[in-house]
Design an enzyme around this catalytic site. Sequence first.
Site, short mmCIF file in Angstrom:
data_model
loop_
_atom_site.label_atom_id
_atom_site.label_comp_id
_atom_site.label_asym_id
_atom_site.label_seq_id
_atom_site.Cartn_x
_atom_site.Cartn_y
_atom_site.Cartn_z
CG ASN A 34 -12.37 -14.09 -23.34
OD1 ASN A 34 -11.90 -13.01 -22.95
ND2 ASN A 34 -12.47 -15.13 -22.53
CB SER A 129 2.94 -10.31 -12.49
OG SER A 129 2.66 -9.68 -11.26
CB THR A 131 2.60 -11.37 -8.24
OG1 THR A 131 2.42 -11.86 -9.56
CG2 THR A 131 1.73 -10.15 -8.03
CE1 TYR A 153 -2.21 -12.25 -12.61
CE2 TYR A 153 -0.93 -11.27 -10.84
CZ TYR A 153 -1.32 -11.29 -12.16
OH TYR A 153 -0.81 -10.36 -13.04
CE LYS A 157 0.19 -12.67 -15.35
NZ LYS A 157 -0.12 -12.46 -16.78
CG ASN A 202 -10.24 -7.55 -8.33
OD1 ASN A 202 -10.68 -8.00 -7.28
ND2 ASN A 202 -10.70 -7.90 -9.51
CG ASN A 203 -5.61 -3.90 -9.97
OD1 ASN A 203 -5.27 -4.79 -9.20
ND2 ASN A 203 -5.63 -4.08 -11.28
CG LEU A 204 -4.76 2.22 -4.76
CD1 LEU A 204 -5.71 2.21 -3.57
CD2 LEU A 204 -3.32 2.52 -4.29
NE ARG A 235 1.79 -4.19 -3.75
CZ ARG A 235 1.99 -4.51 -2.47
NH1 ARG A 235 2.92 -3.88 -1.76
NH2 ARG A 235 1.27 -5.46 -1.90
#
Length: 344
Positions: A34, A129, A131, A153, A157, A202-204, A235
């Site tokens: 989308n 993920s 997470t 989030y 998942k 949002n990510n490094l 990480r």
Amino acid sequence: MSQRIVVTGGAGYIGSHVAVELLSQGASLLIIDNFANSHPEAVSRIQELANGEVVLLERDLADAAHKGDIKKAVATFKPDGAVHLAGLKAVGESVEEPIRYYRVNLEATITLVEALENAHAKTIVFSSSATVYGEENPNPVDEDGKTAPANPYGRTKFFIEEMLKDLAIADKSWRIANLRYFNPVGAHPSGRIGEDPNGVPNNLFPFIAQVAVGKRDTLKVFGNDYQTRDGTGVRDYIHVCDLARGHAAALGYLSKQTSGCAIDVNLGAGVGYSVLEAVAAFKRASNREIPFEFAPRRDGDIAEIFANPSLSKELFGWQAQKTLDDMCADHWRWQSKNPDGYNS
């Protein structure tokens, strides 16, 4: 691979790399996207990088008004299965808007499952993920680790994994692989496709890259008081092209299963790097200064997590190949060639 595969979220960061990998192996694709967090230009560049049939359907899997169109398009395409990457993906945003995350991520999956069932294509590789593990497991984390996601989030998942496993129990003809991946970074070595987040990343890595290219002044490092070697979060970073190969390998594995199954498999490099180590590596790759400042920890973040990736090697014959320096070099090539992403 002469399979016909639906790729939801196929114009996104991971989806575009998965699409190139599948096309390069001979697959035909139906991309459903989308463009909420992706760009139509990505589809053009996918076709530039790999030959093959690509059908694009611009629809929202989580919008009930689009269900009929999606069901019809999937049936017409006659797929062998799907790689499901569509969904919302920002940890911090999920803490602020949990209901939106549950609605979008679960609804999108249900719509896809129903469309595949209607098309007699009961194979899904799901973009899960790491997470889902939370922070109560010793590292490296294997697939038997305790699942206790620390944010909405991650819980979406986890719930989708459980939903798909329940589906496989109820109907033994479903073949499902929940790929629990760690932190995808890097870009295609051509520099033609890469991560192009909307607004503030949002990510490094995309944030580091935007600082390096001059779009942003300073990197905020969230938390320098973790119980890690330098106080910053650790990480497991995995090159997005390695990750794309993992999806193709999972599809190959599922296609050989004579009966239904539902498996959870880590996709990670098996090595943990701290935020400061990642910054240093990006500085080497870009030959640019990366100014940073420390900020308080973010809700939902954990101190350290990295994978035990042995099951992916055992089942799929897959393992990560690219180093942190490879990831930084490729990410920098993408960012420097496309300073404003696909709008450059």
